[in-house]
Design an enzyme around this catalytic site. Structure first.
Site, PDB file in Angstrom:
ATOM      1  N   LEU A 233      29.183 -16.015   1.200  1.00 59.89           N
ATOM      2  CA  LEU A 233      29.019 -14.602   1.559  1.00 59.89           C
ATOM      3  C   LEU A 233      29.666 -14.265   2.893  1.00 59.89           C
ATOM      4  O   LEU A 233      30.056 -13.130   3.124  1.00 59.89           O
ATOM      5  CB  LEU A 233      27.527 -14.256   1.628  1.00 59.89           C
ATOM      6  CG  LEU A 233      26.733 -14.362   0.324  1.00 59.89           C
ATOM      7  CD1 LEU A 233      25.253 -14.248   0.589  1.00 59.89           C
ATOM      8  CD2 LEU A 233      27.186 -13.302  -0.659  1.00 59.89           C
TER       9      LEU A 233
ATOM     10  N   PHE B 272      26.461 -19.524  13.334  1.00 63.20           N
ATOM     11  CA  PHE B 272      25.541 -20.526  12.798  1.00 63.20           C
ATOM     12  C   PHE B 272      26.246 -21.438  11.804  1.00 63.20           C
ATOM     13  O   PHE B 272      25.999 -22.637  11.753  1.00 63.20           O
ATOM     14  CB  PHE B 272      24.375 -19.798  12.105  1.00 63.20           C
ATOM     15  CG  PHE B 272      23.298 -20.705  11.582  1.00 63.20           C
ATOM     16  CD1 PHE B 272      22.151 -20.922  12.311  1.00 63.20           C
ATOM     17  CD2 PHE B 272      23.422 -21.326  10.353  1.00 63.20           C
ATOM     18  CE1 PHE B 272      21.152 -21.745  11.831  1.00 63.20           C
ATOM     19  CE2 PHE B 272      22.431 -22.156   9.860  1.00 63.20           C
ATOM     20  CZ  PHE B 272      21.286 -22.358  10.611  1.00 63.20           C
TER      21      PHE B 272
ATOM     22  N   ASP C  10      18.905 -10.391  20.304  1.00 59.32           N
ATOM     23  CA  ASP C  10      20.247 -10.291  19.712  1.00 59.32           C
ATOM     24  C   ASP C  10      20.279  -9.194  18.663  1.00 59.32           C
ATOM     25  O   ASP C  10      20.825  -9.374  17.573  1.00 59.32           O
ATOM     26  CB  ASP C  10      20.677 -11.625  19.111  1.00 59.32           C
ATOM     27  CG  ASP C  10      22.190 -11.676  18.872  1.00 59.32           C
ATOM     28  OD1 ASP C  10      22.914 -10.929  19.564  1.00 59.32           O
ATOM     29  OD2 ASP C  10      22.636 -12.437  18.004  1.00 59.32           O
TER      30      ASP C  10
END
Length: 840
Positions: free
Chosen positions: A530, A535, A649
């Protein structure tokens, strides 16, 4: 609407269409407004229909009523259960269908009968001619009388004059500026809309409370508002937060309670029986579904057990005297008549001194009674948690104290009235007793402690034997050390927050096997991918039972590691809110680190906002809904969850959109859990995304709720404008600088994304820009908290403060080895945003 006819055939077609539409009364009379020349006549069965199609206004007869009396009101349309939410002529019904609703000669909205007798009027002074006013039924069910010449100035509205129902966006309470005290009044019966016996409203007291009265006599009270909830409600942490309640108290005499909900098919109603019911429409049940109800038990009845009596509906008898007190009248008490309450068994020290007992003997002490609904008539004190007991002890008239983080030190004088014992929530109440009661209490405590220690010892032995037995089993796989670290991290969080330990435990969070996730994602193939971020890659998957998931897989090259993964699992596993993404589980096997989320098919917010084609899907109403949803999710993090969480964030790529384009905040890898007594923290490791960072965080490492509010303000401006925060125009370094210039030039509305701009929204857009600028002010203390932002977004016609100059944080040049935000080059993933752990 004006139609220009350029030809005779076109005119004929329109006439035929109009004639055809009149075969349906709803097509013919579906307008949402009344003008001087277009009244509503009951004889013509004409009504108003809101643009949302949810509410209808006109004449009605209550169901199951024996007569044919006609009332004017607002009800839910297309719902088989007649549900009226507002009535105009409740004291003056009409006996036939001769009634008319119209604009009168003085410009007011009036209800008259066949003899032209005035039965009801908005009764306001109208500064314009009658043909310059008009009435509109808004999509949220609010009926408005407006001035056509003065930018649609609202002269009167039904939301300021509610009857028995509270709808989303409505306010109840006291407005010191206008002198209004807005509350609800019940119907006399379920078939009679005339004024009933019960009313509900806010009282200021020292702290705001919600009360129900019967003929002006209190029947129920909510307990004080502590900034987040009413502390006198059972399960207070879960009831009002879900429904989007907010209370605004300016400490100058204005106290207003509002609630917002995504659905208009949702309301609170004060029924003729004196109870407040929360109802939402269930399509599957084809009926109203009842949520919370107040009062909900016999113990909710005001002062049920009398002075110094405590009520517990799970016990029999329900009323008991507090320890150190005995029934005032044993005969009445044994018969279940508790209203006379209880009296002290032994006098307090001050009373003994007063009666001449030398120096009065030893000092009084305080009995701790846990999880209580606090008594009525609380008095505030400026003392902190440590000084609060002494302040009460030094005052002879003080009979109890309590301390709440949101309220502070609370004191009571005289008898303690309207107490109740709760199961899952409540406040620790400290009740003053004579020193002579301490000895008896200590003996009981020793006996109870010995019993508990005995049970614990036996349990510990049983657990130890079971563990030894399990340890000897051959072939048992060794638990991954990382999982043990995760469990330890959860224990650390729980140990610092007693309330948090009652929430979702890590053991309850599914630990997926790596092979299951590999199969679900087609071995993490490219076609399942996706997106990619700090990360690591994110994949779409499908579990064997058919559930679609999104899997974040930690990349070995990632700046994030086990610490961030553990942080996200620990934080998000404890959160449950419709505007937060749901974590389904995690996987830690060997070198593999994966997180499993609910799948969001509509991608993240930035994928829509900054795409020239997709941004048109986000119309102004949808954008407003997204703004409110983000705020409600953030409010839950800051104030309403059992853990106080600073996200750190917050940005457009970390806002996911569900099937209905409702927002969900995601990516809690950098979130920080605050303890109850923490307001601000400092770090040397600044993490997050430049452009969304508050100045105090970017420059000094200081972060708090207000640093999240700054990020929120940037996101709101991006939603309004459809432009990134890095937007540069002429000599403006970023979006904030550009917006500030537009604001000072009086052109704030021109900021709006051209794909959604409409002159009818201009006032609303300007207000949203102003709210956003208040959020990004340079000084943290100048920024509003999130509950205030929600209040400003959802409240109409309120005066907002002037914003001060925002902080112009410009994007710095990246150094080698530092990750950069790729959102400007590629579309973000649809299920979770990816964040570097260094500033960028």
């Amino acid at each position: 609407m004006v139609v220009l006819l350029n030809s005779r055939p076109c005119f004929v077609v329109l006439i035929l269409l109009a004639a055809f539409s009149c075969f349906s009364p709803r097509l013919c009379f579906g307008e949402d407004r009344i003008t001087f020349s277009t009244p509503i006549k009951d004889s013509e069965s004409k009504t108003l229909l809101s643009k949302s199609g949810v509410f209808r206004f006109g004449f009605f007869t209550p169901v199951n009523s024996t007569g044919r009396l006609r009332y004017v009101g607002i009800w839910y349309d297309k719902i088989p259960v007649q549900t009226v939410v507002w009535v105009a002529n409740r004291e003056a019904p009409i006996n036939d269908t001769s009634g008319v609703v119209s604009i009168s000669d003085d410009g007011n909205l009036v209800v008259t009968d066949g003899r032209n007798s005035l039965l009801w009027s908005t009764n306001v002074t109208v500064p314009v001619a009658p043909n310059e006013t008009w009435v509109q039924l808004m999509e949220n069910g609010n009926l408005r009388l407006q001035d056509n010449r003065n930018n649609g100035e609202i002269l009167w509205e039904s939301f300021k004059h509610p009857y028995s129902s509270m709808l989303p966006r409505m306010s109840l309470g006291i407005n010191n500026g206008t002198g209004e005290n807005t509350g609800l009044t019940s119907w006399r019966s379920y078939t009679d809309p005339s004024t009933g016996n019960y009313t509900v409203g806010l009282v200021a007291f020292p702290f705001p409370e919600l009360l129900i009265w019967k003929n002006k006599v209190p029947q129920w009270r909510s307990g004080p508002w502590n900034g987040q909830v009413f502390i006198g409600l059972p399960d207070m942490d879960s009831l009002l937060n879900i429904d989007g309640f907010n209370l605004n108290n300016d400490n100058q005499g204005t106290v207003l309670l509002t609630f917002a909900n995504d659905s208009f098919l949702y309301h609170f109603n004060l029924d003729p029986n004196g109870a407040i019911y929360q109802r939402d429409w269930s399509t599957s049940m084809n009926d109203w579904r009842v949520g919370v109800r107040f009062p909900s038990t016999d113990c909710d009845e005001y002062n049920r057990c009398g002075p110094y009596g405590s009520c517990n509906y799970r016990e029999d008898p329900q009323c008991k005297c507090i320890k150190g007190f005995v029934p005032r009248n044993n005969t009445e008490w044994s018969l279940g008549n508790w209203i006379s309450g209880c009296v002290r068994r032994a006098p307090l020290r001050c009373e003994r001194v007063k009666n001449g007992s030398s120096n009065g003997g030893k000092e009084d002490w305080f009995l701790k009674v846990q999880k209580m609904k606090v008594p009525v008539n609380v008095q505030p004190s400026l003392a902190n948690a440590q000084a609060c007991p002494k302040v009460c002890l030094d005052n002879c008239s003080c009979t109890a104290y309590a301390y709440d983080q949101g309220i502070g030190c609370m004191l009571w004088s005289g008898s303690l009235v309207d107490m109740q014992s709760f199961l899952g929530s409540g406040i620790d109440l400290y009740i003053r007793l004579s020193h002579s009661e301490l000895k008896a209490h200590s003996k009981r405590a020793v006996m109870i402690t010995a019993l508990v220690l005995g049970i614990v010892f036996v349990s510990a032995v049983c657990v130890l034997l079971a563990c030894l037995k399990l340890k000897k089993r051959p072939g048992e796989p060794k638990k991954d050390r990382s999982v043990e670290q995760l469990l330890k991290r959860m224990e650390e969080v729980n140990s610092g927050d007693e309330a948090a330990s009652n929430q979702v435990k890590l053991e309850e969070l599914p630990l997926f096997e790596f092979q299951v996730l590999a199969t679900a994602t087609d071995d993490f193939s490219l076609r399942s991918k996706l997106g990619q971020g700090g990360f690591g890659p994110v994949y779409k998957g499908k579990l064997p039972e058919g559930q679609e998931i999104a899997v974040k897989r930690l990349s070995r090259a990632s700046g994030q590691g086990l610490e961030e993964l553990m942080n996200e699992v620990v934080v998000i596993s404890k959160l449950q809110h419709r505007n937060l993404v749901k974590l389904l589980g995690c996987c830690i096997e060997g070198e593999e680190r994966l997180l499993v989320y609910e799948y969001m098919p509509n991608k993240s917010l930035d994928a829509y906002l900054f795409d020239p084609l997709k941004q048109k899907i986000l119309d102004w109403k949808t954008r407003l809904n997204i703004m409110e949803g983000i705020c409600r999710g953030l409010l839950y993090l800051h104030r309403d969850s059992r853990l106080r969480i600073i996200h750190r964030d917050l940005k457009a790529s970390n806002i996911l959109l569900d099937d209905n384009l409702n927002p969900k905040i995601s990516d809690f890898g950098l979130a920080r859990v605050f303890r109850a007594n923490e307001d601000e923290a400092n770090t040397r490791r600044v993490v997050g995304t430049y452009g969304y960072m508050s100045p105090e965080y970017a420059m000094e490492g200081l972060f708090s709720e207000k640093s999240d509010v700054f990020s929120l303000g940037v996101i709101l401006l991006e939603i309004i404008s459809g432009r990134r925060n890095s937007y540069k125009k002429d000599n403006y370094p970023n979006l904030l600088a550009y917006v500030w210039t537009l604001w000072n030039e009086g052109e704030a509305a021109s900021l709006a994304d051209p794909s959604v701009f409409d002159e009818s929204f201009e006032k609303e857009i300007t207000k949203c820009v102003q709210i956003s600028l208040l959020c990004v002010q340079e000084v943290a203390n100048d920024r509003p908290n999130v509950s205030t932002v929600i209040w400003m977004l959802t409240t109409e016609n309120m005066d907002l403060p002037e914003p001060k100059q925002p902080a112009f944080i410009t994007r710095r040049e990246k150094s080698e080895g530092e990750s950069s935000d790729q959102s400007s080059q590629k579309e973000s993933i649809n299920d979770v945003s990816l964040t570097s752990v260094t500033g960028r």
